[in-house]
Structure formats: C-alpha cells, structure tokens
Design a protein around this motif. Sequence first.
Motif, PDB file in Angstrom:
ATOM      1  N   GLN A  59       0.812  -1.225   0.000  1.00  0.00           N
ATOM      2  CA  GLN A  59       0.000   0.000   0.000  1.00  0.00           C
ATOM      3  C   GLN A  59       0.840   1.267   0.000  1.00  0.00           C
ATOM      4  O   GLN A  59       0.487   2.261  -0.628  1.00  0.00           O
ATOM      5  CB  GLN A  59      -0.938   0.002   1.213  1.00  0.00           C
ATOM      6  N   ASP A 108       0.205   4.515  -2.363  1.00  0.00           N
ATOM      7  CA  ASP A 108      -0.174   5.796  -1.774  1.00  0.00           C
ATOM      8  C   ASP A 108       0.800   6.924  -2.119  1.00  0.00           C
ATOM      9  O   ASP A 108       0.419   8.091  -2.175  1.00  0.00           O
ATOM     10  CB  ASP A 108      -0.317   5.665  -0.253  1.00  0.00           C
ATOM     11  N   ARG A 134      -8.429   3.252  -2.945  1.00  0.00           N
ATOM     12  CA  ARG A 134      -7.733   3.746  -1.756  1.00  0.00           C
ATOM     13  C   ARG A 134      -8.391   5.050  -1.339  1.00  0.00           C
ATOM     14  O   ARG A 134      -8.850   5.814  -2.183  1.00  0.00           O
ATOM     15  CB  ARG A 134      -6.264   4.051  -2.075  1.00  0.00           C
TER      16      ARG A 134
END
Lengths: 382, 382
Positions: free
Chosen positions: B173, B177, B333
């Motif tokens: 992740q 991000d 996300r």
Amino acid sequence: MSRSRKPVAGKGAGAHAGAPAKRTAPDLAQVRAQIDEIDLRIQELIGERARWAQQVGKAKGPLKAAVDYYRPEREAQVLRRIIDRNDGPLSDAEIVRLFREIMSACLAQQQPLKIGFLGPNGTFSEQAARKHFGHSAHGLPLASIEEVFTEVESGNADFGVVPVENSGQGTIQVTLDMFLTSKARICGEVELRVHQYLLSRSGQLADIERVYSHPQSLAQCQAWLRQHLPKAERVPVSSNAEAARRARNADDAAAIAGEAAGHVYHLKAVAGPIEDRPDNTTRFLVIGRELFPPSGNDRTSLLVFVKDQPGALYEVLRPFAEHGVSMNRIESRPSHQGLWQYAFFIDFEGHVEDAPVRAALAELERHAAQVRVLGSYPLAIV
Amino acid sequence: MSRSRKPVAGKGAGAHAGAPAKRTAPDLAQVRAQIDEIDLRIQELIGERARWAQQVGKAKGPLKAAVDYYRPEREAQVLRRIIDRNDGPLSDAEIVRLFREIMSACLAQQQPLKIGFLGPNGTFSEQAARKHFGHSAHGLPLASIEEVFTEVESGNADFGVVPVENSGQGTIQVTLDMFLTSKARICGEVELRVHQYLLSRSGQLADIERVYSHPQSLAQCQAWLRQHLPKAERVPVSSNAEAARRARNADDAAAIAGEAAGHVYHLKAVAGPIEDRPDNTTRFLVIGRELFPPSGNDRTSLLVFVKDQPGALYEVLRPFAEHGVSMNRIESRPSHQGLWQYAFFIDFEGHVEDAPVRAALAELERHAAQVRVLGSYPLAIV
C-alpha cells in the motif's frame, strides 16, 4: 596461444567497415539497426560458446557439478588475453566484467558454483565474490570467516571468498590464522577498490568538529584529516553505518563512510573520495579444496613452521633469494602448535610447478619444521 | 523490425559449421581453441556495439548523462527479440541477463544511471534494480520507499525501483499511496521470483512445534503448513531474519525464510521451496520523471479520483469495456483529498498512445473528478 589480431580501435575507427561514420550527424534509426545486427551476432556467438562449454564437460569425463569444470588458471588466461587486446571504448574492468558474466552463465549450465562469503548480502565480500564468479553462481552468505572455511572444507560450498588484507591497513589476522588448522587451499585472489567519503548534515567543512568512523576507515583517511580537519576530534565507532547514524544527529559532526551511507542517512558529501591512497584496495582470497595448474602469471602462498632458534628466519628467506624467486610478503604468527614455535605466511611470485620455485621449496623443506603449500593461483585480474 | 534468422539449435547442431561435433569424445585443447576464437569475436562485437551506442548519444544532440539516452521501450524491444530467437542452450533468463549487462555497460560510457532502491544493499529491491539496470548502473540504497520517490523527483536518482505487489499477498500500500502526492511516473516493471524454505536446527520435520516468520511469508506458505505441519503454532515476527534467529535457539522451532538465512544462522533446510504458488513473485515498479513512447507490449497505470456517488465505480469501468481495453487490476484507496472521495489505481493493457486507450481515457475524463496517467511502460521481461 598468442594472437596478434586486434579489434579496430575506437579512436581512429572511421575507415573500418561496420564502425560508426564520424563526419555527419548519425541517424538514430540507422544506428539502432546496426546495434540490432550486432546483437544478433553476439547472441549467436554466446549460444555457440555455451554449446562448446558443454563439450568441455564431456571432454573431462562423466562429471556433473560446475566445480568439476571450473579451472581458475584457464579463466585467468582467457581474461588476460581479453585485456591485452582491449582497445576500447569499454574499460578493461567493464569488458572483463562482461566476460566473467558470460563465463559464469556458460559454466552454470550444469549446476551453478556455490560460493560462500561473509554475509549478509551486500557486503564487500559479496561484491568480491560476484566480481570473481559472476551472477550465475549461487551465493551463500555466511555468518563468519571461520564458517566460510568450514563450508568449503565440508563441500557445502565449492569455493569461498575471504578478505585477507587492505592495502593501507594490512592483514586480516583471522583469515590467515584459519590456514593454521584448515585444509582449505587458495585458488585465486580478488582485489576490490574501496572509496571513503566525508559525510555531514550541512555538507560544510567549516561546521565539523567531530569525525566518526570505523578505526580502519579513520586510518585510511589519516593524511586527509590532518590536512583538512586538523582540529576535529576523531571518534572510532563500531562500523561506518553507525558513524553515519551518529553524524545525522548533530550539526558539528561528520562521518567517514561509503557514498551509499550518505543516501541512507540523509547526509551530504563534504568531500570524497578522501582515502589517502587513491588505490585503497581490499584483497580477498578464493579458497577451495584443490591445487590448480599454472596460469602463466601466478602467486604462491606458503605456510612455514620453524623452530625458534638463531638464524631460523634467515634459513627461511635464503632459498628464495638463491633461486631468484621474488617474495611479495612475509608475516609471522604464533603457530598454536607449541610454545616458541612460529608460523610464517609467505607469498612469492610463481607457481609450485615452476623449476626455480620447486628448487627453493626443496631447500626450504630441509630447514623448516613443516612447509605447507596453501596454493598457487593466478594474480588478481583488474 | 522483424528477423526470422535463427541461430542453430543446440539439440541438432551437429551439422552446423562451428557447432560442437557429437560423435567422438571432444579433445579439450580443441574445444578451448574454439571457445577462444568465439571470445575474440564476441569481444570485437561488444566493442563495436559500444561505439555505436556512443553514436546514439550524438544522434540525440548535445546531452550528457545516461538518463538522456536511456529508452525503456527500445530496451524492451531488443530483449523481446532476443527471447524470440533464443533456442538455447542458455535459458531465456540467462541470455536476457547477459544482454542487460552488455547494454548497461554500453550505456554507462557517458555517466552511469543512478538507481534508487530500498536499501541496504542485498535486499530484494536491490536484486530487482540490478536485474533491470545491470551492474554498470550506480545503485543508491535508500532508507525508505518514500525516499526512493523523493530522490527520483529531485533528480538525485535517475530512476527508482519500488515493490508494488506480491503474487500471493497483494499490494504494497505504501507504494501506491506515494503516487497520490508524488509527481513520479512509472517507466517500467520488474518481476522477481521469491523462494521460501522451512529451516530448523535439527532439519527434522517431526521436531517442529512452532514456525516463526514474517506474516507475508507465513501467508505465502499457508497450504504447505496446513498439509505438513497442521498442529504447529505459527508465530509472526518482524522479519524472516528474526525468524531464523529465533529458530536457532530451540529444538522444537522452525523458521520460514530464504535459503541464505539457513547458512547465516546454522539451520538445516527441512523442506523447500515451500511457497504455495510455485510462481511466487514480487512485482516492482521502475519510477522516473518522464513518460516514454510505446514498446509494442505495454501496460498503463492510471490514478482516477471519483466522487463517492451511486454508479461512480461503474462509470470508471465502463469506458474500458466499451473500447475493448483489457483491465488487469483495480484497487481503491482513500484519496486523502477530501472526505468520501476515493482514488482508484487501475492497470490495463496498452499504451496511452494506442487509439482504443485514448478513446477510453477521453470518455473516462468526462466522468471522473481527475485522471492521472502514472505511466505507460513495457511489460516485465522474464
């Protein structure tokens, strides 16, 4: 086998068929077509080379592992010829690196060589192992120099790579001492250049009042520090990474470490390379279980045990001088075999199969308590 | 540019001039002479290739750093052709590796590429960076994935290599991000096979009552553990190295870790590779500052911001289906840009310059709050 044929030099290559034309600005598509054509031929030749390498195995009989095919003396001869005929544009180091990788891939067709080194991955020892054996070999990162020796002796590793000396700082004693009890033989050597940088948060020399580093690295940069930071305090710490970590936390501190540490710890390079000897180099030994034939440019390492009696050292040195064998290095160590008995590690030029060396050794054996040939092996290549 | 010419196959090569004869046991000296001759030709060709590579620079005008010459789409095309015409005896992976090193050396003639990766040296990220850029590139081990992005954006690194997903365990992740705020572009991808071993002091499966490992590694070996160690306790720890360290201290414990950890911590391999998916692979992204032209077999990564309203996801997906663009992956996300706003990371086949992709994107832009092309880049090559 000596060849005088040379590839056309990069500098004056204009007249050579297939060499880039210099007069007009080249057309990108044409240049790429040329490169494609060259790649095709390189690929064919590498395939052909790999097939011939399989035949080497067959010529040697029913053997299976790469260790049975690997011949350090032959590899050294091939690489020396490559350097002899290299006239660019790639450097000797780069072209040798490419050929080591090609040889590594051809050799690994049966079963890759297993190479033990002082781990973890990313150490100078791994770099030395990769430099020598290429990336098709199977690397075994080990916990200690001792373990590299035991894994080679037991056959878990085909070869090991261990540091033995730094050009500025001298011998790594633990490695030499291993030979007192180990049956491992020396099959080669690798030299690796090591560069040091002065790193700090501000990147300004004027701010620096303390310099952290490993004692060996401080010693490697003594003269530079004397000249540029005569008043700065020198603080020895356990590793160069630890030095960089500490320098990160103060405005008036710097670390001596490899360039990479600066990136990891957000430090700027104040100066570098700053090692006093521009040729600051660590020498590694390749250890295995066998002795190999001469490559034509070899070094021999001996371990000689002598009784502590008047004239003992002289008796050790005399045979070499008498037979014109050039000694590179002698180092004495407690032998651990008995009180007042000494062991000498001796390096000299030549191979144990060379006549002058044979004569010197025969004479040496009459005077020494014990003479053990640790290895005769090709000198490091670039 | 398509070529049909093929090097002679290893299998039936007996008839080919220059190929090893199969009938009689080969003579070692003859085989070596053949290899010497081949090496000479390979060396000439590599020198010629390096000179042509210099011309690529000239064709592109007065540029200086390797980053100005590096073309990922061209490199991918060259390597695909090499695989297409490879018929052994070296594997596709090995021949591609050798050509990557040759290209790396040719490219580094001006100034080597600087490649940032998650350090220290020896990580899988470094392996991925070396696999893609070869060993003539200059590696920058960095302290975090965030830092790889900032060093690329600032120009301190030409490119960065960051892990983005594991075949069994899904997305990393933190990497995704980073694209929410970073201006970095995706220029390539690298796939790296990862193997797991069960390691213990005794090497006996029957002794094992606890298994230590990183949660990701435990997850990668779930099925194997269920089958072979259904009753053993699974203990997640911070890293596989820590797992090996703990397993070293108990007779009834084992670690799941890479094979190398066994050598470092004196553990025996009970079994391995034991990952459930034999193709257990980590995928890395190559990040840079530019978009590049199509290579002919590309993937595009998009970041799409949408308002949280009924049908929003459908409106994102529909244009791809309508224009026949094949989607590989979609992941949502929190966007960090506002409450209840979502970001979708979407991977699909094709390049932004392809007509169907252009049409799909144009339509997508009408429905999404924002569409950002993270990159169109060649698919990973072996």
